[in-house]
Scaffold this motif. Structure first.
Motif, PDB file in Angstrom:
ATOM      1  N   PRO A 143      59.673  48.057  98.220  1.00 27.86           N
ATOM      2  CA  PRO A 143      60.223  46.968  97.790  1.00 27.86           C
ATOM      3  C   PRO A 143      59.400  45.738  97.661  1.00 27.86           C
ATOM      4  N   GLN A 144      59.476  45.137  96.563  1.00 28.32           N
ATOM      5  CA  GLN A 144      58.470  44.025  96.126  1.00 28.32           C
ATOM      6  C   GLN A 144      59.247  42.466  96.627  1.00 28.32           C
ATOM      7  N   THR A 145      60.579  42.608  96.955  1.00 29.21           N
ATOM      8  CA  THR A 145      61.271  41.272  97.314  1.00 29.21           C
ATOM      9  C   THR A 145      61.751  41.484  98.857  1.00 29.21           C
ATOM     10  N   ALA A 146      62.452  42.486  99.002  1.00 27.49           N
ATOM     11  CA  ALA A 146      63.045  42.630 100.421  1.00 27.49           C
ATOM     12  C   ALA A 146      62.148  43.006 101.252  1.00 27.49           C
ATOM     13  N   VAL A 147      61.954  42.265 102.650  1.00 23.04           N
ATOM     14  CA  VAL A 147      61.093  42.467 103.506  1.00 23.04           C
ATOM     15  C   VAL A 147      61.725  43.095 104.743  1.00 23.04           C
ATOM     16  N   PRO A 148      61.446  44.425 105.135  1.00 19.61           N
ATOM     17  CA  PRO A 148      61.847  44.875 106.221  1.00 19.61           C
ATOM     18  C   PRO A 148      61.607  44.388 107.525  1.00 19.61           C
ATOM     19  N   ALA A 149      62.517  44.654 108.485  1.00 20.03           N
ATOM     20  CA  ALA A 149      62.406  44.078 109.881  1.00 20.03           C
ATOM     21  C   ALA A 149      61.156  44.848 110.512  1.00 20.03           C
ATOM     22  N   PRO A 150      60.640  44.003 111.571  1.00 15.09           N
ATOM     23  CA  PRO A 150      59.364  44.514 112.049  1.00 15.09           C
ATOM     24  C   PRO A 150      59.829  45.659 113.001  1.00 15.09           C
ATOM     25  N   PRO A 151      59.008  46.577 113.047  1.00  9.38           N
ATOM     26  CA  PRO A 151      59.350  47.750 113.918  1.00  9.38           C
ATOM     27  C   PRO A 151      59.310  47.305 115.239  1.00  9.38           C
ATOM     28  N   SER A 152      60.334  48.142 116.199  1.00 11.37           N
ATOM     29  CA  SER A 152      60.261  47.738 117.748  1.00 11.37           C
ATOM     30  C   SER A 152      59.165  48.350 118.266  1.00 11.37           C
ATOM     31  N   GLY A 153      58.727  49.533 117.777  1.00  9.10           N
ATOM     32  CA  GLY A 153      57.594  50.243 118.717  1.00  9.10           C
ATOM     33  C   GLY A 153      56.333  49.522 117.984  1.00  9.10           C
ATOM     34  N   ALA A 178      46.573  49.761 100.994  1.00  9.06           N
ATOM     35  CA  ALA A 178      45.940  50.289  99.665  1.00  9.06           C
ATOM     36  C   ALA A 178      46.894  49.768  98.527  1.00  9.06           C
ATOM     37  N   GLN A 179      48.229  49.566  98.697  1.00 12.56           N
ATOM     38  CA  GLN A 179      49.085  48.810  97.547  1.00 12.56           C
ATOM     39  C   GLN A 179      48.525  47.415  97.138  1.00 12.56           C
ATOM     40  N   LEU A 180      48.206  46.797  98.475  1.00 16.98           N
ATOM     41  CA  LEU A 180      47.808  45.377  98.344  1.00 16.98           C
ATOM     42  C   LEU A 180      46.847  45.324  97.449  1.00 16.98           C
ATOM     43  N   ALA A 181      45.799  46.106  97.612  1.00 17.68           N
ATOM     44  CA  ALA A 181      44.406  46.147  96.983  1.00 17.68           C
ATOM     45  C   ALA A 181      44.496  46.805  95.409  1.00 17.68           C
ATOM     46  N   ALA A 182      45.312  47.455  95.266  1.00 20.24           N
ATOM     47  CA  ALA A 182      45.646  48.009  93.844  1.00 20.24           C
ATOM     48  C   ALA A 182      46.338  46.895  92.965  1.00 20.24           C
ATOM     49  N   GLN A 183      47.280  45.898  93.558  1.00 21.31           N
ATOM     50  CA  GLN A 183      48.019  44.973  92.992  1.00 21.31           C
ATOM     51  C   GLN A 183      46.927  43.798  92.702  1.00 21.31           C
ATOM     52  N   ARG A 184      46.153  43.606  93.657  1.00 20.69           N
ATOM     53  CA  ARG A 184      45.182  42.390  93.415  1.00 20.69           C
ATOM     54  C   ARG A 184      44.153  42.961  92.065  1.00 20.69           C
ATOM     55  N   LEU A 219      52.478  38.834  96.998  1.00 19.40           N
ATOM     56  CA  LEU A 219      53.291  38.025  98.255  1.00 19.40           C
ATOM     57  C   LEU A 219      54.093  38.897  99.184  1.00 19.40           C
ATOM     58  N   ALA A 220      54.865  39.687  98.419  1.00 21.03           N
ATOM     59  CA  ALA A 220      56.073  40.228  99.010  1.00 21.03           C
ATOM     60  C   ALA A 220      55.547  41.477  99.894  1.00 21.03           C
ATOM     61  N   THR A 221      54.304  42.233  99.161  1.00 20.73           N
ATOM     62  CA  THR A 221      53.254  43.174  99.998  1.00 20.73           C
ATOM     63  C   THR A 221      52.820  42.786 100.869  1.00 20.73           C
ATOM     64  N   LEU A 222      52.219  41.663 100.847  1.00 20.73           N
ATOM     65  CA  LEU A 222      51.292  40.997 102.110  1.00 20.73           C
ATOM     66  C   LEU A 222      52.431  40.652 103.213  1.00 20.73           C
ATOM     67  N   GLN A 223      53.466  40.155 102.926  1.00 22.98           N
ATOM     68  CA  GLN A 223      54.364  39.836 103.735  1.00 22.98           C
ATOM     69  C   GLN A 223      54.727  41.041 104.748  1.00 22.98           C
ATOM     70  N   GLN A 224      55.012  42.149 104.071  1.00 17.52           N
ATOM     71  CA  GLN A 224      55.422  43.514 104.695  1.00 17.52           C
ATOM     72  C   GLN A 224      54.314  43.921 105.436  1.00 17.52           C
ATOM     73  N   LEU A 225      52.982  43.712 105.137  1.00 14.29           N
ATOM     74  CA  LEU A 225      51.969  44.238 105.918  1.00 14.29           C
ATOM     75  C   LEU A 225      51.666  43.372 106.989  1.00 14.29           C
ATOM     76  N   ARG A 226      52.064  42.026 106.956  1.00 12.72           N
ATOM     77  CA  ARG A 226      51.940  41.140 107.972  1.00 12.72           C
ATOM     78  C   ARG A 226      52.890  41.317 109.170  1.00 12.72           C
ATOM     79  N   GLN A 227      53.876  41.965 108.630  1.00 13.67           N
ATOM     80  CA  GLN A 227      55.195  42.228 109.749  1.00 13.67           C
ATOM     81  C   GLN A 227      54.512  43.321 110.618  1.00 13.67           C
ATOM     82  N   LEU A 228      53.521  44.241 110.216  1.00 12.44           N
ATOM     83  CA  LEU A 228      52.942  45.563 110.894  1.00 12.44           C
ATOM     84  C   LEU A 228      51.505  45.042 111.584  1.00 12.44           C
TER      85      LEU A 228
END
Length: 283
Positions: free
Chosen positions: A184-194, A206-212, A269-278
């Motif tokens: 998803p490009q707008t919805a940000v998943p909740a951070p994993p508990s583990g 890889a997706q972020l690099a391709a988008q840039r 920005l959406a992908t980057l936000q997802q990545l920063r959650q992990l």
């Protein structure tokens, strides 16, 4: 009979004998030459036969060695198959044992539960157990605690395996991605508990690099068409989403095509936000 005819007959017989002797000698020489040629061919054939027999013997030895190797390979394959079957059976037994252990933990109560991260839960009761975390009801409400933050005793009791937890987290993330038809490009998943799933982090990177890269390519194409309007405009190729041009509200009205770049910026920005959650250190 007179002696003259006899002498004549003797001379004639001697001439015929001599003549006959010359013809036979010539034929003998020819036959002898042919015999020598045939003998040479026989010798060559015998030599080739001996060499062929030697080659055949070597080939037979190689075939015997190959048969022995093939037999050993088949034996090893059978042993491997048996080992795999035994491992599968043992794994099934362990999975069953681990499931029973985790099920037995549900309903367990603690007057005070001190977690490894320093939190203290009072009147705690375990309500659910997964490979990654515990669901706990306590005096202040409900909590979902990753096993890595619980206690050594709880991790041992639940047969906690960090590799299993990462794999389950990865499977859950990929299942969610498949349900949504892609990352998803707008919805940000909740951070994993583990612990973060490294494979998912790699996918997002890889997706972020391709988008840039796509954003840089589209900007270069737009700049080539609007060289006068974009002359002197600063562009950040390492982090193109941070370029001032895309932050300008008037940019899309001034130059046709900037709105497309701004849409790509939003996706980045959406992908980057997802990545920063992990991975909070991601850039």
């Amino acid at each position: 009979m007179s002696r003259h005819p006899i002498r004549t007959l003797s001379v004639t017989a001697a001439a015929l004998l001599l003549l006959g002797g010359c013809v036979k000698k010539s034929e003998y020489d020819v036959l002898q030459i042919e015999n020598q040629a045939l003998q040479t061919r026989v010798d060559e054939t015998n030599h080739l036969l001996e060499q062929s027999q030697a080659d055949l013997s070597a080939l037979q030895i190689q075939m015997q060695q190959f048969a022995a190797v093939q037999t050993q390979l088949q034996k090893t394959q059978q042993e491997l198959t048996q080992s795999q079957a035994q491992f599968k059976a043992l794994k099934a037994q362990f999975d069953h044992f681990r499931t029973q252990r985790r099920s037995a933990m549900v309903g367990r109560k603690f007057p005070v539960l001190n977690l490894d991260d320093g939190k203290v839960l009072r009147e705690a009761e375990i309500t659910a157990v997964t490979a990654e975390d515990l669901s706990i009801r306590h005096a202040d409400g409900l909590a979902r605690v990753a096993f890595a933050k619980t206690t050594p005793d709880l991790r041992w009791e639940a047969c906690y395996d960090p590799q299993e937890a990462r794999e389950k987290s990865r499977e859950a993330m990929l299942a969610k991605v498949r349900e949504q038809g892609g990352l998803p490009q707008t919805a940000v998943p909740a951070p994993p508990s583990g612990p973060p799933a490294s494979n998912v982090v790699d996918v997002l990177r890889a997706q972020l690099a391709a988008q840039r890269q796509a954003l840089n390519t589209d900007y270069q194409a737009l700049a080539a068409k609007n060289s006068a309007a974009l002359r002197g405009v600063a562009w950040n190729y390492s982090q193109p989403e941070a370029s001032p041009l895309l932050n300008s509200l008037s940019g899309s009205r001034a130059i046709l095509g900037v709105s497309r770049l701004q849409s790509q910026r939003s996706a980045i920005l959406a992908t980057l936000q997802q990545l920063r959650q992990l991975d909070p250190a991601a850039r």
